[in-house]
Motif scaffolding. Structure first.
Motif, PDB file in Angstrom:
ATOM      1  N   SER A 210       0.836  -1.168   0.000  1.00  0.00           N
ATOM      2  CA  SER A 210       0.000   0.000   0.000  1.00  0.00           C
ATOM      3  C   SER A 210       0.886   1.239   0.000  1.00  0.00           C
ATOM      4  CB  SER A 210      -0.864  -0.034   1.263  1.00  0.00           C
ATOM      5  OG  SER A 210      -1.756   1.054   1.302  1.00  0.00           O
ATOM      6  N   LEU A 211       0.288   2.390  -0.239  1.00  0.00           N
ATOM      7  CA  LEU A 211       1.088   3.619  -0.203  1.00  0.00           C
ATOM      8  C   LEU A 211       1.702   3.810   1.194  1.00  0.00           C
ATOM      9  CD1 LEU A 211       1.942   6.333  -1.549  1.00  0.00           C
ATOM     10  CD2 LEU A 211      -0.176   7.308  -0.623  1.00  0.00           C
ATOM     11  N   LEU A 212       0.874   3.556   2.215  1.00  0.00           N
ATOM     12  CA  LEU A 212       1.269   3.840   3.606  1.00  0.00           C
ATOM     13  C   LEU A 212       1.076   2.612   4.482  1.00  0.00           C
ATOM     14  CD1 LEU A 212      -0.931   7.048   4.115  1.00  0.00           C
ATOM     15  CD2 LEU A 212       1.488   7.022   3.475  1.00  0.00           C
ATOM     16  N   ASP A 213       1.783   2.523   5.562  1.00  0.00           N
ATOM     17  CA  ASP A 213       1.409   1.577   6.616  1.00  0.00           C
ATOM     18  C   ASP A 213      -0.006   1.943   7.058  1.00  0.00           C
ATOM     19  OD1 ASP A 213       3.818   0.271   6.605  1.00  0.00           O
ATOM     20  OD2 ASP A 213       4.627   1.329   8.351  1.00  0.00           O
ATOM     21  N   ASN A 214      -0.819   0.948   7.333  1.00  0.00           N
ATOM     22  CA  ASN A 214      -2.209   1.290   7.662  1.00  0.00           C
ATOM     23  C   ASN A 214      -2.840   0.251   8.579  1.00  0.00           C
ATOM     24  OD1 ASN A 214      -3.246  -0.853   5.967  1.00  0.00           O
ATOM     25  ND2 ASN A 214      -2.665   0.415   4.220  1.00  0.00           N
ATOM     26  N   PHE A 215      -4.126   0.429   8.797  1.00  0.00           N
ATOM     27  CA  PHE A 215      -4.877  -0.430   9.712  1.00  0.00           C
ATOM     28  C   PHE A 215      -5.283  -1.703   8.976  1.00  0.00           C
ATOM     29  CE2 PHE A 215      -8.800  -1.787  11.824  1.00  0.00           C
ATOM     30  CZ  PHE A 215      -8.381  -1.798  13.134  1.00  0.00           C
ATOM     31  N   GLU A 216      -4.615  -2.788   9.287  1.00  0.00           N
ATOM     32  CA  GLU A 216      -4.813  -4.031   8.541  1.00  0.00           C
ATOM     33  C   GLU A 216      -5.940  -4.870   9.170  1.00  0.00           C
ATOM     34  OE1 GLU A 216      -3.905  -5.107   5.569  1.00  0.00           O
ATOM     35  OE2 GLU A 216      -4.999  -6.940   6.043  1.00  0.00           O
ATOM     36  N   TRP A 217      -7.160  -4.316   9.155  1.00  0.00           N
ATOM     37  CA  TRP A 217      -8.355  -5.040   9.569  1.00  0.00           C
ATOM     38  C   TRP A 217      -8.143  -5.733  10.916  1.00  0.00           C
ATOM     39  CZ3 TRP A 217     -11.639  -2.620   6.723  1.00  0.00           C
ATOM     40  CH2 TRP A 217     -11.313  -2.264   5.427  1.00  0.00           C
ATOM     41  N   ALA A 218      -8.448  -7.032  11.023  1.00  0.00           N
ATOM     42  CA  ALA A 218      -8.383  -7.705  12.324  1.00  0.00           C
ATOM     43  C   ALA A 218      -6.980  -7.703  12.924  1.00  0.00           C
ATOM     44  CB  ALA A 218      -8.870  -9.145  12.173  1.00  0.00           C
ATOM     45  N   SER A 219      -5.959  -7.470  12.102  1.00  0.00           N
ATOM     46  CA  SER A 219      -4.584  -7.492  12.610  1.00  0.00           C
ATOM     47  C   SER A 219      -4.102  -6.118  13.069  1.00  0.00           C
ATOM     48  CB  SER A 219      -3.642  -8.026  11.534  1.00  0.00           C
ATOM     49  OG  SER A 219      -4.098  -9.272  11.096  1.00  0.00           O
ATOM     50  N   GLY A 220      -4.998  -5.133  13.059  1.00  0.00           N
ATOM     51  CA  GLY A 220      -4.621  -3.807  13.545  1.00  0.00           C
ATOM     52  C   GLY A 220      -3.438  -3.230  12.771  1.00  0.00           C
ATOM     53  N   TYR A 221      -2.546  -2.540  13.492  1.00  0.00           N
ATOM     54  CA  TYR A 221      -1.414  -1.890  12.806  1.00  0.00           C
ATOM     55  C   TYR A 221      -0.210  -2.813  12.644  1.00  0.00           C
ATOM     56  CZ  TYR A 221      -3.949   2.442  13.354  1.00  0.00           C
ATOM     57  OH  TYR A 221      -4.901   3.409  13.276  1.00  0.00           O
ATOM     58  N   CYS A 222      -0.416  -4.064  12.992  1.00  0.00           N
ATOM     59  CA  CYS A 222       0.735  -4.963  13.044  1.00  0.00           C
ATOM     60  C   CYS A 222       1.443  -5.183  11.697  1.00  0.00           C
ATOM     61  CB  CYS A 222       0.245  -6.245  13.700  1.00  0.00           C
ATOM     62  SG  CYS A 222       1.247  -7.665  13.487  1.00  0.00           S
ATOM     63  N   PRO A 223       0.796  -5.668  10.652  1.00  0.00           N
ATOM     64  CA  PRO A 223       1.569  -5.893   9.415  1.00  0.00           C
ATOM     65  C   PRO A 223       1.834  -4.567   8.702  1.00  0.00           C
ATOM     66  CG  PRO A 223      -0.520  -7.105   9.433  1.00  0.00           C
ATOM     67  CD  PRO A 223      -0.594  -6.094  10.521  1.00  0.00           C
ATOM     68  N   ARG A 224       3.074  -4.371   8.291  1.00  0.00           N
ATOM     69  CA  ARG A 224       3.448  -3.094   7.661  1.00  0.00           C
ATOM     70  C   ARG A 224       3.658  -3.303   6.171  1.00  0.00           C
ATOM     71  NH1 ARG A 224       5.196  -0.095  12.423  1.00  0.00           N
ATOM     72  NH2 ARG A 224       3.738  -0.986  13.905  1.00  0.00           N
TER      73      ARG A 224
END
Ligand code: FCB
Length: 495
Positions: free
Chosen positions: A432-446
């Motif tokens: 993605s362009l930015l690190d973001n809120f990855e649904w159920a995994s929250g901010y964990c995967p970058r």
């Protein structure tokens, strides 16, 4: 004549030459045409704030649903407050296109506002600003009309026993109305429209795996109903956009190109030597990769998902569905295993595994296989539809940016080879362009080409953003440049 000499002579005769063919070589270089869309992708809920009036907005507030209880309103990218900055990042990383969603619930925060067609002024102003900034930077917008989130007046995960979101028949016409209104409002800025992002993922994650709202387990009939309604909603949305967007935004003679975005996995049997697993993989591939495309491209309606069209409610070439995709949006990340062992998903009669696969492929921080060759497998599956293809997502969770450049180039190399072999591929969007809120995994995967500081929302480019910029500028990927990169290193999982 000795037997082996006879065999050798026969082989030579069959080849029509007295020398064996050289092994097929990989091209030194692949290239992409001018006008190719080089972009990155995002989704409203993952980068915006203030979408508490969606099913996901409610879901993230439900204890235990999101890793570490994270919330896009706390420490998120806040994209609508950083438009100029993000457009500058797109430019600096050489991108000429940006895929993002316009959020139905932001534009129509309440059912009353939706029914009266009274859009929210601040929402319109924010998206207008984004469209204007992209136009000024000559970046082509690629707009998704629904990326997982639905307004809470159609989908309320606090009442999972009631029909939710796509299960409700009235949502089909409501969604088409949203599509038509968005296309009428922004058609002067947009030619590329994506209706629904990953129509199979939301029902599988929401009704079978329990990871998305409404959070049910193995509720297969409800999942399939949601998927069917998405197919019908897509077709009506297609017609609504075509009717409403009559402006050619970029002067290429086309007013709108409307498609659906599918998440395709390279589906493999867990045990390739076990025929039951092979058959399970066929069923999963059909339901995940093909069912909805058959419906909205050919109008072939397989109501009971059994892989043929001889059921009482099946239909071939339904004119209400057929021909509703000008291009195929393909999200490709990885492989998936199907098996008849473990927990079986009814109807499909297979167990599914998509992370931590026990093989020797390198893994991402999200435990997904890194499998560039799989790109060609899933492209071959959709070749028969004969439609242009846009890679609407492809990317890697890699917080240290140690594997991203290789991932990116290896996948683009595979894509370039497919293009040289005749696939009509129009664009590639890195997720993605930015690190973001990855649904159920929250901010964990970058996944980002850029990091986002959780306290200040300050963005910073990762080194791979410049790798992407170089490819976009030259339109080429060489084997030499891939070989010069360090090999994959083991991931740094965040869980
Ligand atoms: C896709 C979703 C996208 C993002 C990536 C990692 O399935 O469309 O929103 O979560 O996966």
């Amino acid at each position: 004549m000795k037997r082996w000499i006879a065999i050798a002579l026969l082989v030579v005769a069959a080849c029509g030459s007295d020398e064996a063919d050289p092994p097929a070589t990989e091209p030194e270089e692949v290239s992409f045409p001018s006008g190719f869309l080089w972009g990155s992708a995002s989704a409203g809920f993952q980068v915006e704030k203030g979408l508490g009036n969606t099913d996901w907005g409610k879901w993230v507030k439900t204890p235990g649903k999101i890793k570490d209880g994270e919330d896009p309103d706390v420490g998120g990218a806040d994209a609508l407050a950083h438009i100029a900055e993000d457009v500058a990042l797109l430019k600096a990383s050489g991108q000429n296109s940006y895929r993002f969603s316009v959020e139905w619930a932001r534009v129509y925060p309440t059912r009353a506002a939706f029914d009266a067609d009274q859009p929210d002024a601040a929402a319109i102003a924010a998206y207008d600003e984004l469209f204007a900034a992209l136009r000024a930077a000559q970046i082509t917008p690629f707009v998704t009309l629904q990326h997982f989130t639905l307004p809470d007046y159609f989908s309320d995960p606090s009442k999972p026993e009631e029909p939710q979101g796509w299960e409700r028949p009235e949502i089909i016409d409501a969604f088409a109305a949203w599509c038509g209104r968005a296309a009428a409002r922004w058609g002067g800025a947009v030619d590329w429209w994506a209706t629904i992002n990953e129509p199979m993922v939301a029902p599988v994650a929401g009704y079978i795996q329990g990871a998305f709202p409404p959070g049910l387990l193995l509720a297969v009939p409800r999942a399939l109903l949601a998927g069917k309604n998405e197919a019908r909603a897509h077709a009506k949305c297609y017609d609504a956009v075509k009717a409403a967007d009559t402006i050619d935004a970029d002067g290429d003679g086309k007013t709108s190109l409307v498609g659906i975005v599918q998440h395709q996995r390279a589906v493999e049997p867990e045990d390739p030597d076990y025929p039951d697993d092979v058959a399970a993989a066929d069923r999963v591939r059909y339901v995940n990769n093909m069912w909805i495309l058959n419906a909205v491209v050919r109008g072939d309606w397989d109501d009971d998902f059994d892989g043929n069209l001889d059921g009482p409610n099946d239909k071939k070439g339904d004119p209400a569905l057929a021909g509703r995709s000008d291009y195929l949006g393909i999200n490709y990340y990885s492989a998936l295993w199907a098996s008849v062992n473990g927990i079986q998903v009814p109807v499909i009669n297979a167990g599914i595994k998509q992370d931590r696969l026990l093989n020797d492929r390198p893994k991402t921080d999200f435990h997904w296989d890194i499998y560039p060759e799989g790109f060609r497998i899933i492209l071959d599956e959709v070749k028969g539809f004969g439609l242009p293809i846009v890679i609407t997502e492809n990317g890697i969770a890699d917080s240290r940016d140690v594997n991203r450049a290789r991932f990116l180039l290896e996948h683009l190399y595979e894509l370039g080879k497919a293009q040289a072999d005749g696939f009509d591929i129009r664009g590639y969007f890195y997720w993605s362009l930015l690190d973001n809120f990855e649904w159920a995994s929250g901010y964990c995967p970058r996944f980002g080409l850029h990091t986002v500081d959780r306290a200040t929302a300050a963005r910073a480019a990762r080194p791979s953003a410049q790798v992407y910029a170089r490819v976009a500028a030259s339109g080429k990927v060489t084997k030499k440049e891939i070989d010069a990169l360090p090999p994959y290193v083991p991931p740094a999982p965040c869980d």
